[in-house]
Design a protein around this motif. Structure first.
Motif, PDB file in Angstrom:
ATOM      1  N   GLN A 185     -17.702  71.918  52.596  1.00  0.00           N
ATOM      2  CA  GLN A 185     -17.624  70.268  52.053  1.00  0.00           C
ATOM      3  C   GLN A 185     -15.937  69.970  51.095  1.00  0.00           C
ATOM      4  O   GLN A 185     -15.519  69.296  51.287  1.00  0.00           O
ATOM      5  CB  GLN A 185     -18.211  69.572  51.062  1.00  0.00           C
ATOM      6  N   LEU A 229     -12.810  73.429  60.839  1.00  0.00           N
ATOM      7  CA  LEU A 229     -13.638  72.209  60.442  1.00  0.00           C
ATOM      8  C   LEU A 229     -13.873  71.946  62.149  1.00  0.00           C
ATOM      9  O   LEU A 229     -15.404  71.837  62.028  1.00  0.00           O
ATOM     10  CB  LEU A 229     -12.866  71.484  59.400  1.00  0.00           C
ATOM     11  N   GLU A 261      -8.570  66.956  54.425  1.00  0.00           N
ATOM     12  CA  GLU A 261      -8.036  65.480  54.708  1.00  0.00           C
ATOM     13  C   GLU A 261      -7.917  64.725  53.781  1.00  0.00           C
ATOM     14  O   GLU A 261      -7.305  63.725  53.878  1.00  0.00           O
ATOM     15  CB  GLU A 261      -9.818  65.394  54.560  1.00  0.00           C
ATOM     16  N   ARG A 297      -8.049  73.301  59.874  1.00  0.00           N
ATOM     17  CA  ARG A 297      -8.357  72.020  60.116  1.00  0.00           C
ATOM     18  C   ARG A 297      -9.242  71.983  61.870  1.00  0.00           C
ATOM     19  O   ARG A 297      -9.587  71.748  61.765  1.00  0.00           O
ATOM     20  CB  ARG A 297      -7.232  71.175  60.750  1.00  0.00           C
ATOM     21  N   ARG A 332     -12.633  70.695  53.697  1.00  0.00           N
ATOM     22  CA  ARG A 332     -12.971  69.068  54.545  1.00  0.00           C
ATOM     23  C   ARG A 332     -11.976  68.133  53.303  1.00  0.00           C
ATOM     24  O   ARG A 332     -11.218  67.287  54.024  1.00  0.00           O
ATOM     25  CB  ARG A 332     -14.254  68.727  54.806  1.00  0.00           C
TER      26      ARG A 332
END
Length: 581
Positions: free
Chosen positions: A69, A52, A76, A49, A72
Motif C-alpha cells: 500500500q 505493482l 501513484e 509500477r 502504491r
C-alpha cells in the motif's frame, strides 16, 4: 524536474516510516517489517509500477500488504498517506534528532518525555545548560557528543553525499540538454573530481547561442525558485527541493579552458595558473592566451598540451603534486572499473542482504566480473543476522553447488568477521580456515580511545586468517567521525603482515578516505575496493570506490581485486599456517 518514484525513493519512505514508528514506541515487529521491506525493494528486478501491476511486488519475500500500500501510494501520488499521518503525530524535531550519531529512539523519547524537548534548538540549549547531563545514563560526555552531532548535522545541510550529487546532476543535465542552442553538457566541480561531499553542483554548457539566451531558458526550468547571476557566463540556481547548481556557459572554442577551471580545486587552478605564467601563457576568465594571442582550447587536452603537460585526470586535480608529475610525464595510469576482476564485500540474504547468493552472483557476472566474494556478517552481529558456524558450513555447500552450475562467474567463500574488543576475530581458526578469504571489520565499541582502537586493529592483523580490514576508520559521512587511530602504526603493521586495507564503496562510508588511501599506497600497503553491497543493485557502489581509488593515485597493480581469481586466492592463502584448509 519531476520524475517517477524509484526503488530508492520508496525505500527511503519505508525507512522514514520505521523511524517514526520507533519514536512512537510501536511494536518492534512492525518496525523491523518496514525496514526489511526497504531492503527487499533493493533487489526488485523491475520498475515499481510494473511490479505493482503484474503482482511481482506482492510475491516478493519480505514485502507485506502494508508495504504494498505504501508503494502504491508513493508511485501513484508521490507521497505516502501513512507517512503523512505519522508526521501529524510525531514532532518533526524528534525525527531530525535521529540523524545525530549515538542518539537513538529510546534516548530521544526519554528526552522528550522528561524535558518536553521536541526541537534541535531546545536540545542544544539543554545540552549547554546541564539538563541533558542530568538525565539517567547520559552524563556530561553524552551531552558533549550530542552538541558535536548537532554541529555535524548543520554542516551536513550545506553538503550532499557524492552519489546524491551524481544523481541530481544527471537529472539536471537531462533538462539542460533540451534547451535550444545547447550543444553539450559537462558535469564539473566537486562531483567530477569525485569528492565524497559536494556543496554545489557545477554544470558547464557548450552553446552556439549567446549566454543570455541560454540563461533565459534556464530560469524557466521546473522547480527553480531562485536565480542569481554572477557574471555574463555564470548563474546560480536554487531548486525547490534544496538543490543548488552553478551553470556556466561557453562557446565550443573555449570548452577546455572553461571546463578545467570549473572542475579543478582552488589549489590546482592556482598551481596551473602559475605554471602557465612561467611559460608566457595566461589563464584568464574563459580563455587561454599566449602573450596577446588567443589560444583555441576545444578540449582539456589542448590546454594541458599547450602548457607542456600530460592530461591530468579530473580526480587528481587537487593541488597535490599532479602538475609536477604531469610536467615530468610521471602521472600514474589510474585504476579503471574495467580493471577490476572481482567484486568483494557482498552480503546475501543469509544475513542482512536482500538478494540470494545466486542472484548476487548472476548480477556480478552480468556486470563483467570474473568472481564475487560473498562476505556475510559474523555471529556477533546479531542485529544483522550474522552467520553461526553451522550457517557458514551450509552457505559453503550452497556456493559449491552454485559454482558447479554457474558459468562465467566464480563465487568465493568469505566472511565479514567482527573484530572484537580485544582484536580477536569472531570465529575460531577451524571455521576461518574453511573460507577463501576473511574481511575483518569493527562494528561496535567505537569509543575506546586512540590507543585501544589502534591496539585492537594491530591485534586483528596478527591473525593469520585475516586478509582485509573493512572500512578501516569507521566513518559514516555526515553522521559519524572516524574513530581515533594511530594510522601510521596501522600502515606499518599492514605492510609487515601483508594485510590489505579496504576502500569501502558504500556511499555513506567511502572509507578509507582517499587521503589516507594515498598514504597507504605510499607505504606499500595493498588496497581492495569493496562494494559493501546488500543487494544486487549495491554492486553499482563500485563506481564510487573506483573514484576514491583514482583520487588516491592508485594503479591497478596496487588493487588486489584487479587480480584474477587464482592470483587473489593465492594472495589470501599466503599468510595461513601450513596445512590450513
Amino acid at each position: 524536474m519531476t520524475r517517477t518514484a524509484d526503488h530508492r525513493d520508496v525505500a527511503q519512505v519505508l525507512e522514514r516510516i520505521a523511524a517514526y514508528l520507533e519514536l512512537k514506541g510501536t511494536d518492534g515487529h512492525r518496525i523491523r517489517a518496514f525496514r526489511a521491506s526497504a531492503r527487499a525493494l533493493d533487489g526488485l528486478p523491475k520498475p515499481l509500477r510494473e511490479a505493482l501491476e503484474d503482482g511481482t511486488l506482492e510475491a516478493t519475500t519480505g514485502i507485506g500488504p502494508g508495504t504494498v500500500q505504501v508503494v502504491r501510494d508513493v508511485v501513484e501520488t508521490g507521497q505516502s498517506s501513512l507517512l503523512e499521518e505519522l508526521r501529524e503525530e510525531i514532532p518533526p524535531g524528534l525525527v531530525e534528532m535521529l540523524a545525530i550519531s549515538g542518539l537513538g529512539p529510546a534516548k530521544i523519547r526519554l528526552i522528550h518525555d522528561t524535558l518536553d524537548i521536541d526541537s534541535l534548538p531546545e536540545l542544544e540549549a539543554a545540552a549547554h545548560d546541564g539538563r541533558l547531563a542530568g538525565l539517567p545514563h547520559f552524563g556530561e560526555k553524552t551531552a558533549r557528543n550530542i552538541l558535536k552531532g548537532i554541529a555535524n548535522l548543520r554542516k551536513a545541510e550545506q553538503h550532499r553525499l557524492l552519489h546524491h550529487a551524481v544523481e541530481e546532476a544527471r537529472h539536471l543535465t537531462a533538462a539542460l540538454e533540451r534547451i535550444p542552442g545547447v550543444l553539450a553538457t559537462h558535469v564539473a566541480g566537486d562531483t567530477r573530481r569525485c569528492m565524497e561531499l559536494v556543496e554545489d553542483l557545477v554544470i558547464v554548457l557548450v552553446a552556439d547561442v549567446p549566454p543570455a539566451d541560454v540563461f533565459e531558458r534556464v530560469a524557466e526550468l521546473p522547480g527553480v525558485i531562485e536565480y542569481a547571476g554572477r557574471d555574463e557566463r555564470v548563474v546560480t540556481l536554487r531548486f525547490a527541493g534544496g538543490t543548488t547548481a552553478q551553470v556556466v556557459v561557453t562557446t565550443p572554442v573555449n570548452v577546455g579552458t572553461v571546463l578545467i577551471q570549473a572542475t579543478g580545486s582552488r589549489a590546482h587552478i592556482e598551481e596551473l595558473t602559475g605554471h602557465a605564467r612561467a611559460l608566457g601563457y595566461t589563464l584568464h576568465g574563459a580563455a587561454l592566451w599566449q602573450d596577446s594571442t588567443f589560444v583555441a582550447t576545444p578540449n582539456e587536452a589542448a590546454v594541458y598540451a599547450a602548457l607542456g603537460l600530460d592530461a591530468i585526470p579530473p580526480e587528481l586535480r587537487e593541488g597535490r603534486g599532479e602538475i609536477a608529475a604531469a610536467a615530468a610525464h610521471t602521472l600514474p595510469r589510474l585504476v579503471r572499473r574495467e580493471d577490476l576482476a572481482g567484486v568483494l564485500h557482498c552480503h546475501s540474504s543469509m544475513s542482512d542482504g536482500s538478494s540470494s547468493i545466486e542472484t548476487m552472483a548472476r548480477a556480478a557476472g552480468a556486470a563483467g566480473y570474473q568472481y564475487i566474494g560473498i562476505t556475510d556478517h559474523s555471529q556477533s552481529a546479531t542485529l544483522a543476522g550474522g552467520l553461526t558456524p553451522d550457517m557458514i558450513l551450509e552457505q559453503g555447500q550452497e556456493i559449491d553447488e552454485l559454482n558447479e552450475r554457474l558459468e562465467d562467474i566464480q563465487i568465493l567463500k568469505g566472511i565479514e568477521a567482527d573484530i572484537l574488543i580485544d582484536g580477536s576475530l569472531d570465529y575460531d581458526p577451524k571455521i576461518l580456515a574453511r573460507l577463501d578469504f576473511v574481511i575483518g571489520s569493527i562494528h561496535s565499541r567505537f569509543n575506546l580511545g586512540r590507543t585501544a582502537m589502534t591496539d585492537r586493529l594491530l591485534a586483528a592483523m596478527d591473525n593469520p586468517y585475516l586478509n582485509i580490514i573493512g572500512h578501516p576508520t569507521g566513518r559514516l559521512l555526515m553522521a559519524r567521525n572516524p574513530y581515533p587511530l594511530d594510522f601510521e602504526a596501522v600502515l606499518t603493521r599492514a605492510a609487515e603482515r601483508g594485510v590489505a586495507l579496504e576502500i569501502n564503496a558504500d556511499p555513506h562510508r567511502l572509507d578509507l578516505d582517499w587521503r589516507l588511501a594515498a598514504m597507504a599506497r605510499e607505504a606499500g600497503v595493498s588496497i581492495t575496493i569493496g562494494a559493501d553491497a546488500h543487494g544486487a543493485s549495491g554492486l553499482d557502489n563500485v563506481a564510487l570506490g573506483i573514484g576514491m581509488a583514482r583520487k588516491s593515485w592508485l594503479e591497478a597493480s596496487q588493487v588486489i581485486n584487479c587480480q584474477p581469481a587464482e592470483a587473489f586466492l593465492e594472495w589470501s592463502a599466503a599468510r595461513r599456517p601450513t596445512g590450513a584448509a
